[in-house]
Design an enzyme around this catalytic site. Structure first.
Site, PDB file in Angstrom:
ATOM      1  N   GLU A  54       0.825  -1.209   0.000  1.00  0.00           N
ATOM      2  CA  GLU A  54       0.000   0.000   0.000  1.00  0.00           C
ATOM      3  C   GLU A  54       0.861   1.261   0.000  1.00  0.00           C
ATOM      4  O   GLU A  54       0.544   2.241  -0.687  1.00  0.00           O
ATOM      5  CB  GLU A  54      -0.939   0.010   1.212  1.00  0.00           C
ATOM      6  CG  GLU A  54      -1.966  -1.124   1.237  1.00  0.00           C
ATOM      7  CD  GLU A  54      -3.064  -0.958   0.193  1.00  0.00           C
ATOM      8  OE1 GLU A  54      -3.086   0.076  -0.500  1.00  0.00           O
ATOM      9  OE2 GLU A  54      -3.905  -1.869   0.089  1.00  0.00           O
TER      10      GLU A  54
ATOM     11  N   ASP B 272      -4.490  -9.688  -8.540  1.00  0.00           N
ATOM     12  CA  ASP B 272      -4.894  -8.753  -9.598  1.00  0.00           C
ATOM     13  C   ASP B 272      -3.755  -7.936 -10.214  1.00  0.00           C
ATOM     14  O   ASP B 272      -3.455  -8.041 -11.404  1.00  0.00           O
ATOM     15  CB  ASP B 272      -6.003  -7.820  -9.076  1.00  0.00           C
ATOM     16  CG  ASP B 272      -5.696  -7.213  -7.713  1.00  0.00           C
ATOM     17  OD1 ASP B 272      -4.613  -7.484  -7.167  1.00  0.00           O
ATOM     18  OD2 ASP B 272      -6.538  -6.461  -7.188  1.00  0.00           O
TER      19      ASP B 272
ATOM     20  N   GLU C  84     -18.598  -5.898  -2.333  1.00  0.00           N
ATOM     21  CA  GLU C  84     -17.206  -6.339  -2.214  1.00  0.00           C
ATOM     22  C   GLU C  84     -17.036  -7.748  -2.762  1.00  0.00           C
ATOM     23  O   GLU C  84     -15.990  -8.088  -3.308  1.00  0.00           O
ATOM     24  CB  GLU C  84     -16.764  -6.273  -0.742  1.00  0.00           C
ATOM     25  CG  GLU C  84     -15.285  -6.413  -0.522  1.00  0.00           C
ATOM     26  CD  GLU C  84     -14.481  -5.192  -0.974  1.00  0.00           C
ATOM     27  OE1 GLU C  84     -13.270  -5.158  -0.681  1.00  0.00           O
ATOM     28  OE2 GLU C  84     -15.028  -4.277  -1.619  1.00  0.00           O
TER      29      GLU C  84
ATOM     30  N   GLU D 236     -12.369   0.510  -9.574  1.00  0.00           N
ATOM     31  CA  GLU D 236     -11.993  -0.397 -10.665  1.00  0.00           C
ATOM     32  C   GLU D 236     -13.042  -0.460 -11.775  1.00  0.00           C
ATOM     33  O   GLU D 236     -12.692  -0.563 -12.961  1.00  0.00           O
ATOM     34  CB  GLU D 236     -11.716  -1.797 -10.115  1.00  0.00           C
ATOM     35  CG  GLU D 236     -10.418  -1.942  -9.363  1.00  0.00           C
ATOM     36  CD  GLU D 236     -10.479  -1.402  -7.945  1.00  0.00           C
ATOM     37  OE1 GLU D 236      -9.408  -1.240  -7.319  1.00  0.00           O
ATOM     38  OE2 GLU D 236     -11.598  -1.115  -7.463  1.00  0.00           O
TER      39      GLU D 236
ATOM     40  N   THR E 244      -1.383   1.102 -10.742  1.00  0.00           N
ATOM     41  CA  THR E 244      -2.618   0.491 -10.223  1.00  0.00           C
ATOM     42  C   THR E 244      -3.375   1.452  -9.315  1.00  0.00           C
ATOM     43  O   THR E 244      -4.554   1.254  -9.046  1.00  0.00           O
ATOM     44  CB  THR E 244      -2.284  -0.809  -9.466  1.00  0.00           C
ATOM     45  OG1 THR E 244      -3.479  -1.574  -9.279  1.00  0.00           O
ATOM     46  CG2 THR E 244      -1.646  -0.526  -8.110  1.00  0.00           C
TER      47      THR E 244
END
EC number: 3.2.1.-
Length: 873
Positions: free
Chosen positions: A148, A295, A389, A407, A493
């Protein structure tokens, strides 16, 4: 909304016939209470004026969100939009691994910097850069997530430096800037590097910004596992940092981590797992998909090739992509499979993070599956307002939370860029409208705790400002309206902007190239090149629409239902097909033309194409029981509670089945240490023979359960780390395993939401010795059992004329009876299931103006005499 302009004029009339002893005439009736339909002309095109209005609306929304952060939260990491204050780590209740994003470095400010440039807020950008340089410290004694911190903070600093450098070169502003953000990025990079100090080269998942990993003061370094995406999503930021700073160490470490993941792929399937051991490189979780945990690993292989021009990344991506399309992609679904046995699906639900994948497929040039999956996701958002989610393959909610993830908007932007289809502008418009309608609060935008209830959660993650507004603004903007040429950049991302010129203007540093053994593969048109619209769909502007049309009724949610002004239902029938019939089938209604089911003499029906002459007969049967969550309880039974305090709990799909334990499981409770139970348990002796309390987060439920079972605990109560969650506002769910076998777990496991968990922990702090009973809710002490109501299914089928004539034997049925002024729905002959129940009657009345009104059970006695002496069967 779908385009039906080519289908106008085809109508389906429903004619219900009722034959009575008096020879009643046929009448045409629209049963508005059963089914309605409306013609829908899809007006997808959007004028420049409309786009400007929506773009201005997006700017206003951004100002509301960013302004609220700066007013109520800065310099805290994130805004708490319901409390109208900042979230400071250590001052708010611990949320587990979610808080690992917070490093006391004004996260939201840094994550938003290059968004300010994209939205042409250059004054605000310059002011925010000054604040960052002046106020932000990166040496805090805080344990943070390497993943993160890399994508949000390091990426944010690099993207902002690139923008600041560009504005400085233009000579209009930022003339004071002297690469301060790049220096900060380099400092942060060095603070993240200790995480790579492993024998494998895979990084630790966490690092202390001040003390690193192995320092005794670091409070980390005991972790043994990391997710594939966590280790494989470093190359863009670390390579850019190396190219911009001239220090090769960053790119070299990121490449090594990718080498390990590539080498550890399953050679038979070319798939990777979700979690890997950072020391011995063995897979811990072998389920493989494109959502959470994996992902951005795939995303960064493709984008590393675009940014760095290194063929090795493209070759690896193409091999992985072929495997994904062979095993994981089942259009429009993307399912998780076992990496060693990829023909076996390991779960029946999908998570919302996979919504990025259609955008990645656009980059790959594979538009058809991208359009299919995106349309499926859009149908889910129309059903639930937002993407839950997680949702099942039947598109029901699995986890109801929605964190304002971007996304889906990201993929919408990519598809619009690739197709130019204004349909995707309408999709973007729906995102904007739902955010304003369901997530906006006075102090910003709040995450949705459960899409089924609409309750909010007191969080506004930094990615909402970094990504959501960027993609939405770009979607409705022309290139000439932007302060930069967006095509000169690749999105990380986290949607930070890195210049694609890095591969030519900043050559790789010595020693950081990746060696690879060529792997033969079947190549296609786009294996080594980017797609073009003319190649993808030459002279076919409706390409995307023809694909979408096959999925418009996917979730069973149709268009808006409105009664037509005439007594008919207008269905858009193809000349060569029966698409609406398929839709009706999805509702449990089967229609067949009488000319296909009636023997002989059917030709008289054929002159009216699309006209059905039907009788509706409803078949009554007991509904099969659906899998449901059986509520459990944690009942406090020691003094002073004595069973009066009962906390609603959710069960697990693994471990001891408490429904089969006559008296439940009793024991005293002890908090696990560490509270998340993801590392070695420090108080194993205290836990032996007791029921453990553990906080949700950091690792899977099954991992926690195994660790606590090894201590000798006799049960586990997991407590939600999401602040404010409670069983009254959030539906219960069943905890699931980790994708592997959980037969070794034999403990009883229950889950408490945050509010109920707070009651339990407060009791423990006050009384120190608290005994509880874990059992199904229906068996709690002092609780009377209630009978479960019997469910009924109603199946509709067509009956040939005369099939239910007088004297003909019939089974349990509901018959739709036609009267002159009204329709009577009368319950009759429920002999199969209801022999022990008294026969009851109910009815509704459809009046001449098509309104449905209730009527009494004796209404049939007051009907107009034209109906005959007795119209009741």
């Amino acid at each position: 909304m779908q385009d039906y302009t080519k289908r106008r004029g085809n109508k389906l009339f429903w004619e219900l016939a009722h034959t009575s002893g008096t020879g009643m005439m046929l009448k045409t009736l629209l049963i508005t209470s059963l089914l309605g339909w409306v013609k829908c002309q899809e007006s997808q095109s959007m004028t420049p004026e409309e786009k400007t209005v929506i773009r201005d609306q997006i700017i206003e929304m951004f100002d509301h969100a960013y302004g609220s952060y700066m007013k109520y939260a800065y310099p805290a990491d994130e805004l708490m939009p319901l409390s109208c204050r900042g979230r400071v780590r250590g001052q708010e209740p611990n949320r587990g691994d979610i808080d690992d994003s917070l490093g006391k470095f004004s996260l939201t400010l840094i994550d938003t910097l290059d968004t300010l440039v994209v939205l042409n807020k250059l004054d605000e950008f310059e002011d925010a850069v000054r604040k960052t340089v002046t106020d932000v410290r990166l040496d805090n004694d805080v344990v943070v997530s390497v993943f993160e911190t890399n994508i949000r903070v390091l990426g944010g600093l690099l993207g902002a430096h690139v923008m600041a450098d560009l504005l400085r070169q233009r000579g209009e502003r930022m003339q004071w800037y002297r690469d301060e953000l790049l220096h900060m990025a380099k400092e942060l990079g060095h603070r993240l590097l200790p995480a790579f100090n492993t024998t494998s080269g895979l990084p630790y998942p966490k690092v202390n910004l001040r003390y690193g990993v192995l320092n005794p003061l670091s409070r980390t370094g005991t972790e043994s596992d990391t997710c594939t995406a966590c280790a494989g999503t470093m190359i863009l930021e670390f390579a850019a940092l190396s190219r911009l700073s001239g220090e090769s160490v960053f790119e070299a470490n990121a490449r090594k981590a990718l080498d390990v993941l590539w080498d550890r792929r399953q050679r038979g399937s070319d798939l990777v797992g979700t979690v890997i051991n950072i020391h011995n490189e063995e897979w811990v979780r072998r389920d493989s998909g494109v959502g959470a945990g994996i992902d951005s690993y795939y995303e960064y292989l493709m984008k590393a090739y675009i940014l760095l021009g290194d063929n090795v990344f493209l070759e690896r991506f193409n091999i992985h992509y072929s495997a994904i399309m062979k095993y994981i992609s089942q259009p429009p679904l993307l399912l998780n499979v076992h990496m060693h046995n990829p023909t076996v699906s390991v779960r029946s639900w999908m998570d919302s993070l996979l919504a990025f994948f259609p955008g990645l497929q656009v980059l790959r040039g594979d538009l058809k599956p991208a359009i299919e999956t995106h349309e499926m996701l859009y149908q889910v958002t129309k059903q639930h307002k937002f993407l839950p989610e997680a949702f099942t393959t039947e598109f029901r909610v699995h986890w109801g939370q929605h964190l304002l993830r971007p996304e889906f908007a990201e993929s919408t932007y990519y598809l619009y860029k690739a197709t130019g289809d204004p349909y995707y502008l309408r999709v973007g418009q729906s995102i904007v409208e739902k955010l304003n309608a369901y997530a906006r609060v006075p102090c910003g935008f709040a995450a949705v705790q459960d899409v089924r209830t609409g309750t909010h959660e007191d969080r506004m993650d930094s990615f909402f400002l970094a990504e959501m507004f960027k993609y939405l603004y770009l979607l409705f903007s022309e290139k000439g309206e932007l302060p930069i040429d967006i095509d000169d950049y690749i999105f990380t991302t986290e949607a930070h902007l890195l210049p694609v010129s890095l591969s030519t203007t900043k050559p790789p540093c010595q020693g950081n190239n990746t060696e690879t053994v060529p792997v033969s593969q079947e190549e296609d048109l786009f294996t080594h090149s980017c797609p073009s619209m003319e190649t993808l769909f030459p002279n076919n502007p409706s390409f995307a629409k023809t694909i979408r049309d096959g999925y418009k009724y996917l979730t069973g949610v149709g268009r808006a239902f409105h009664p037509l002004p005439v007594r008919e239902i207008e269905l858009p029938l193809h000349d060569n097909g029966m698409e609406p019939v398929e839709f009706l089938k999805s509702m449990g209604i089967s229609l067949t033309p009488l000319n296909e089911v009636m023997a002989g003499g059917a030709g008289r029906h054929r002159e009216h194409k699309g006209v059905y002459r039907v009788k509706l007969v409803a078949e009554v049967s007991q509904a099969p029981e659906e899998e449901e969550v059986v509520p459990h309880v944690v009942q406090l039974i020691s003094p002073p509670f004595l069973g009066r305090t009962v906390l609603t709990a959710g069960p697990a799909k693994f471990g001891m089945d408490l429904t089969k334990q006559e008296h439940g499981v009793k024991g005293s409770i002890v908090k696990a240490s560490p509270y998340t139970a993801c590392g070695p348990i420090d108080n194993a002796v205290e836990l032996k023979g007791h029921i453990a309390l553990a906080l949700r987060g950091d690792c899977m439920f099954a991992v926690k359960a195994r660790r606590l079972q090894e201590t000798g605990a006799i049960g586990v109560i997991f407590i939600d780390h999401r602040e404010g969650s409670n069983s009254e506002e959030t539906p219960l769910f069943q905890m699931v395993g980790d994708g592997d076998s959980t037969e070794d777990i034999t403990l009883p496991l229950v889950f408490l939401f945050s509010r109920e968990g707070a009651v339990l922990t407060a009791a423990l702090e006050e009384h120190h010795n608290v005994d509880v009973l874990l059992l199904p809710k229906e068996r709690q002490l002092g609780h009377d059992k209630t009978e479960k109501p019997m469910g009924m299914n109603i199946k509709l089928r067509l009956a040939e004329e005369g099939e239910l004539d007088e004297g003909e034997e019939r089974g349990p049925t509901l018959e739709f009876v036609l009267e002159k002024e009204e329709v009577l729905f009368k319950e009759e002959e429920l002999r199969g299931q209801l022999q022990s129940q008294q026969q009851q009657q109910f009815c509704t009345r459809v009046t001449e103006n098509d309104r449905t009104e209730p009527c009494s059970a004796g209404a049939s006695q007051t009907q107009n005499s034209d109906s005959g002496p007795d119209t009741n069967p």
